[in-house]
Write an enzyme that holds these catalytic residues in place. Structure first.
Site, PDB file in Angstrom:
ATOM      1  N   TYR A 165       0.832  -1.209   0.000  1.00 49.29           N
ATOM      2  CA  TYR A 165       0.000   0.000   0.000  1.00 49.29           C
ATOM      3  C   TYR A 165       0.867   1.259   0.000  1.00 49.29           C
ATOM      4  CZ  TYR A 165      -3.761   3.113   1.710  1.00 49.29           C
ATOM      5  OH  TYR A 165      -4.675   4.121   1.864  1.00 49.29           O
ATOM      6  N   LYS A 169       1.034   4.094  -2.869  1.00 43.72           N
ATOM      7  CA  LYS A 169       0.593   5.452  -2.558  1.00 43.72           C
ATOM      8  C   LYS A 169       1.704   6.478  -2.778  1.00 43.72           C
ATOM      9  CE  LYS A 169      -3.725   4.941  -1.559  1.00 43.72           C
ATOM     10  NZ  LYS A 169      -4.712   5.414  -2.562  1.00 43.72           N
TER      11      LYS A 169
END
Length: 304
Positions: A165, A169
């Site tokens: 993640y 991101k």
């Protein structure tokens, strides 16, 4: 008063629930025609359902707005391009894209599977690229448009168990900045928003210890509706001079986040050896090293 997004056409991915839903509702309330994209998957990307997107469209129509549902996945290039085509097919144009779709597959790094890493990268980072790339050609031709991409302090600052993640991101930050640089000459803008809000994905945070329970209780106070106003603004003509930026939004706070720049430097006229790096460079630079902070360490005060 004229509505901020009157007659604009906006695509919002992952708009069936949480933050995406609130963005779609607010954009419609501000006069936009909205493509509500959501394949209706679980927070880990499994399953599918038309219901979430259809329910948001129904809610928009009840409030007097205009919207259409779309159920394509952002994780593959051709389906993602069909999300953009849905806007032009139904409304004849496209003015803004919100790359909000996401899944989570959290796991401490040495136990994370290749599949879990790739799945999260595909939805967040590749999905943001696929949808943006399909829209970019339209924006180039009409010489206008706005992208709003969703990043996270998991990438900007750090967090446990989120290598996939966080990588996605932070990659989105680089993608957004590159779009802003490449397309500025065509009056196309690209910005990032890092949200603090309770959602299904945040709902996967562990709540085993008292400290974890207290942390989650604080996050639960931060409704997803608090994120939507900044996004709607960035999609509007009022933000025509705002591009290449990263904003964090937490309850009633808006932060302009920093971007990587040199902190401090050392030089040695005769050049460096491994020994002089150890003896001179690292001791001189060490005072400016970043700690292994997590998001909660940096944002250590209660939301306002």
């Amino acid at each position: 008063m004229t509505k901020l997004l009157q007659d604009k056409v906006i695509v919002v991915t992952g708009a069936g629930r949480g933050i995406g839903r609130e963005i779609a509702l607010l954009c419609a309330a501000e006069g936009a025609k909205v493509v509500v994209n959501d394949p209706g998957v679980a927070s880990d990307g499994s399953g599918s359902s038309a219901a979430p997107a259809e329910e948001v469209v129904e809610e928009i129509k009840k409030r007097g707005g205009t919207a259409v549902a779309n159920f394509e996945s952002v994780a593959e290039a051709i389906p993602a391009s069909r999300i953009v085509k849905s806007a032009t097919d139904h409304f004849g144009r496209l003015d803004g894209v919100v790359n909000n779709a996401g899944i989570l597959r959290d796991m401490i790094f040495h136990k994370m599977s290749v599949e879990a890493f790739e799945a999260v990268i595909k939805v967040h980072l590749l999905g943001s690229f696929y949808v943006s790339h399909a829209a970019a050609r339209l924006f180039r031709e009409q010489e206008s448009g706005s992208f709003v991409h969703f990043t996270s302090t998991s990438g900007l600052v750090g967090n446990f168990g989120q290598a996939n993640y966080a990588a996605a991101k932070l990659g989105i930050v680089g993608l957004s900045k590159s779009i802003a640089l490449d397309m500025n000459r065509f009056n196309v803008r690209s910005n990032c928003v890092s949200p603090f809000a309770w959602s299904r994905m945040i709902g996967t945070i562990p709540t085993e210890t008292e400290a974890e329970k207290a942390r989650v209780a604080k996050i639960q106070q931060m409704g997803p509706e608090k994120i939507a106003p900044v996004v709607a603004y960035l999609l509007s003509d009022a933000a025509k001079d705002v591009t290449g930026q990263i904003f964090a939004v937490r309850m009633n706070e808006i932060f302009l986040m920093g971007q990587s720049r040199p902190l401090r430097s050392v030089h040695r006229g005769e050049g460096w050896t491994p020994a002089t790096v150890a003896e001179h460079a690292m001791p001189a630079l060490k005072a400016s090293f970043y700690k292994l902070d997590r998001s909660a360490d940096v944002f250590g005060w209660d939301p306002v």
